[in-house]
Design a protein around this motif. Structure first.
Motif, PDB file in Angstrom:
ATOM      1  N   VAL A   1       0.832  -1.212   0.000  1.00  0.00           N
ATOM      2  CA  VAL A   1       0.000   0.000   0.000  1.00  0.00           C
ATOM      3  C   VAL A   1       0.864   1.258   0.000  1.00  0.00           C
ATOM      4  N   SER A   2       2.166   1.102  -0.211  1.00  0.00           N
ATOM      5  CA  SER A   2       3.111   2.228  -0.198  1.00  0.00           C
ATOM      6  C   SER A   2       3.852   2.256  -1.530  1.00  0.00           C
ATOM      7  N   SER A   3       3.224   2.846  -2.532  1.00  0.00           N
ATOM      8  CA  SER A   3       3.794   2.801  -3.882  1.00  0.00           C
ATOM      9  C   SER A   3       5.138   3.513  -3.985  1.00  0.00           C
ATOM     10  N   SER A   4       5.327   4.595  -3.238  1.00  0.00           N
ATOM     11  CA  SER A   4       6.577   5.341  -3.345  1.00  0.00           C
ATOM     12  C   SER A   4       7.761   4.611  -2.715  1.00  0.00           C
ATOM     13  N   LEU A   5       7.477   3.635  -1.841  1.00  0.00           N
ATOM     14  CA  LEU A   5       8.543   2.913  -1.152  1.00  0.00           C
ATOM     15  C   LEU A   5       8.693   1.472  -1.622  1.00  0.00           C
TER      16      LEU A   5
ATOM     17  N   GLU B   1      -1.439  -4.454  -4.926  1.00  0.00           N
ATOM     18  CA  GLU B   1      -1.073  -3.063  -4.673  1.00  0.00           C
ATOM     19  C   GLU B   1      -2.299  -2.166  -4.540  1.00  0.00           C
ATOM     20  N   TYR B   2      -2.184  -1.202  -3.653  1.00  0.00           N
ATOM     21  CA  TYR B   2      -3.203  -0.167  -3.507  1.00  0.00           C
ATOM     22  C   TYR B   2      -2.495   1.175  -3.356  1.00  0.00           C
ATOM     23  N   GLN B   3      -2.997   2.181  -4.074  1.00  0.00           N
ATOM     24  CA  GLN B   3      -2.454   3.531  -3.950  1.00  0.00           C
ATOM     25  C   GLN B   3      -3.605   4.501  -3.711  1.00  0.00           C
TER      26      GLN B   3
ATOM     27  N   LYS C   1      18.030  13.817   0.940  1.00  0.00           N
ATOM     28  CA  LYS C   1      17.076  14.611   0.169  1.00  0.00           C
ATOM     29  C   LYS C   1      16.189  13.725  -0.701  1.00  0.00           C
ATOM     30  N   THR C   2      16.807  12.721  -1.326  1.00  0.00           N
ATOM     31  CA  THR C   2      16.035  11.791  -2.160  1.00  0.00           C
ATOM     32  C   THR C   2      15.006  11.035  -1.331  1.00  0.00           C
ATOM     33  N   LEU C   3      15.426  10.549  -0.167  1.00  0.00           N
ATOM     34  CA  LEU C   3      14.532   9.782   0.691  1.00  0.00           C
ATOM     35  C   LEU C   3      13.444  10.653   1.306  1.00  0.00           C
ATOM     36  N   VAL C   4      13.752  11.917   1.599  1.00  0.00           N
ATOM     37  CA  VAL C   4      12.738  12.844   2.101  1.00  0.00           C
ATOM     38  C   VAL C   4      11.607  12.992   1.086  1.00  0.00           C
ATOM     39  N   LYS C   5      11.940  13.071  -0.194  1.00  0.00           N
ATOM     40  CA  LYS C   5      10.919  13.183  -1.236  1.00  0.00           C
ATOM     41  C   LYS C   5      10.044  11.922  -1.280  1.00  0.00           C
ATOM     42  N   LEU C   6      10.673  10.763  -1.127  1.00  0.00           N
ATOM     43  CA  LEU C   6       9.906   9.509  -1.133  1.00  0.00           C
ATOM     44  C   LEU C   6       8.969   9.430   0.072  1.00  0.00           C
ATOM     45  N   LEU C   7       9.459   9.838   1.232  1.00  0.00           N
ATOM     46  CA  LEU C   7       8.614   9.806   2.428  1.00  0.00           C
ATOM     47  C   LEU C   7       7.472  10.815   2.321  1.00  0.00           C
ATOM     48  N   ASP C   8       7.760  11.966   1.764  1.00  0.00           N
ATOM     49  CA  ASP C   8       6.725  12.980   1.564  1.00  0.00           C
ATOM     50  C   ASP C   8       5.625  12.439   0.650  1.00  0.00           C
ATOM     51  N   GLU C   9       6.014  11.729  -0.396  1.00  0.00           N
ATOM     52  CA  GLU C   9       5.042  11.119  -1.298  1.00  0.00           C
ATOM     53  C   GLU C   9       4.273  10.010  -0.594  1.00  0.00           C
ATOM     54  N   ASP C  10       4.958   9.278   0.253  1.00  0.00           N
ATOM     55  CA  ASP C  10       4.303   8.187   0.980  1.00  0.00           C
ATOM     56  C   ASP C  10       3.203   8.721   1.896  1.00  0.00           C
ATOM     57  N   LEU C  11       3.425   9.867   2.507  1.00  0.00           N
ATOM     58  CA  LEU C  11       2.407  10.471   3.361  1.00  0.00           C
ATOM     59  C   LEU C  11       1.145  10.817   2.574  1.00  0.00           C
ATOM     60  N   LYS C  12       1.318  11.104   1.292  1.00  0.00           N
ATOM     61  CA  LYS C  12       0.178  11.512   0.460  1.00  0.00           C
ATOM     62  C   LYS C  12      -0.572  10.324  -0.135  1.00  0.00           C
ATOM     63  N   THR C  13       0.131   9.229  -0.401  1.00  0.00           N
ATOM     64  CA  THR C  13      -0.473   8.140  -1.185  1.00  0.00           C
ATOM     65  C   THR C  13      -0.702   6.856  -0.400  1.00  0.00           C
ATOM     66  N   THR C  14      -0.235   6.790   0.834  1.00  0.00           N
ATOM     67  CA  THR C  14      -0.421   5.585   1.644  1.00  0.00           C
ATOM     68  C   THR C  14      -1.548   5.804   2.642  1.00  0.00           C
ATOM     69  N   PRO C  15      -2.542   4.919   2.687  1.00  0.00           N
ATOM     70  CA  PRO C  15      -3.642   5.089   3.641  1.00  0.00           C
ATOM     71  C   PRO C  15      -3.123   5.000   5.066  1.00  0.00           C
ATOM     72  N   SER C  16      -3.646   5.851   5.930  1.00  0.00           N
ATOM     73  CA  SER C  16      -3.171   5.878   7.303  1.00  0.00           C
ATOM     74  C   SER C  16      -4.302   6.282   8.234  1.00  0.00           C
ATOM     75  N   PRO C  17      -4.362   5.676   9.404  1.00  0.00           N
ATOM     76  CA  PRO C  17      -5.359   6.090  10.393  1.00  0.00           C
ATOM     77  C   PRO C  17      -4.900   7.284  11.227  1.00  0.00           C
ATOM     78  N   HIS C  18      -3.715   7.836  10.895  1.00  0.00           N
ATOM     79  CA  HIS C  18      -3.138   8.914  11.688  1.00  0.00           C
ATOM     80  C   HIS C  18      -3.209  10.252  10.953  1.00  0.00           C
ATOM     81  N   SER C  19      -3.156  11.331  11.731  1.00  0.00           N
ATOM     82  CA  SER C  19      -3.095  12.685  11.184  1.00  0.00           C
ATOM     83  C   SER C  19      -2.444  13.580  12.230  1.00  0.00           C
TER      84      SER C  19
END
Length: 245
Positions: free
Chosen positions: A10-14, A35-37, A139-157
């Motif tokens: 469920v984490s397409s960027s990672l 896969e789910y995005q 820097k590269t990994l920060v971009k991937l994590l930032d994308e993961d926050l947007k595209t991975t379902p999460s019960p947190h905010s």
């Protein structure tokens, strides 16, 4: 029947960090990848991927081995709790005894408590997830994590962190972690001991942080395969799955 497993993603960027393990597993068994995005107009929760996963798996008339890392593992765990007759075994990587405490939960807690920008907190998360990195790699990994926050379902905010109480899982369970994981630390993995059944197993990698299966795919693959082979040799406990579920 040949050994068959489904990797829950469920984490397409990672997902590139899962490839070495999937390649190693695929050399021995059949591995499907589900896969789910999440898209921006969808609510961020785990119910949607859980429903879609069931729609995918219910066409199979026999239980399957499910494998997942972090949020993918959480979805697999929720599925095994809801449809235990459809799961032959469950292998969780980087999922602690309190399953919802993932890197997203850590990130939002840090954002709430620390007077830092999003980028600085994400850089801290890079070190927690992968260990010390060069500036350019960070820097590269920060971009991937930032994308993961947007595209991975999460019960947190930023406003709420969800929890899930520990519970024994009906199907055979394998849980893997790393000694130097700062997100799901060894105590979170060891906490599963209170809920293990006789055939369940815990395994610890000596290092590799939260993505230990990326750095040591052969070792992780070997342990998962041994566990699944042991389960395959046991008598079948479930009858043919009811196709109406």
């Amino acid at each position: 029947m040949s050994q068959e497993a489904v990797w829950i993603s469920v984490s397409s960027s990672l997902k590139k960090f899962h490839r070495p393990l999937l390649k190693s597993l695929s050399s021995e068994i059949t591995v499907r990848e589900w896969e789910y995005q999440q898209v921006e107009d969808e609510p961020s929760n785990l119910n949607i991927p859980l429903t879609l996963l069931h729609n995918y798996l219910k066409s199979t008339d026999h239980p399957l081995h499910l494998i997942g890392h972090s949020t993918g593992g959480i979805v697999a765990l929720l599925y095994a709790k809801q449809y235990p007759e459809r799961v032959k075994s469950l292998s969780l990587l980087g999922v602690g005894v309190h399953p919802l405490i993932d890197w997203h939960a850590h990130y939002y807690t840090y954002r709430q408590l620390l007077p830092c920008t999003r980028e600085i907190v994400l850089a801290q998360m890079v070190r927690a997830l992968f260990g010390r990195q060069t500036q350019s790699r960070t820097k590269t990994l920060v971009k991937l994590l930032d994308e993961d926050l947007k595209t991975t379902p999460s019960p947190h905010s930023l406003f709420e962190r969800s929890t899930m109480e520990p519970k024994q899982i009906a199907c055979p369970l394998w849980v893997g972690g790393s000694r130097d994981d700062m997100i799901v630390d060894p105590s979170a993995i060891a906490g599963w001991n209170n809920y293990l059944k006789p055939d369940d197993q815990l395994w610890e990698c000596s290092q590799g942080h939260h993505f230990f299966h990326y750095f040591y795919p052969q070792a992780v693959s070997q342990e998962i395969l041994k566990f699944q082979q042991n389960i395959n040799q046991q008598p079948v406990k479930h009858s043919l799955i009811n196709q109406q579920t």
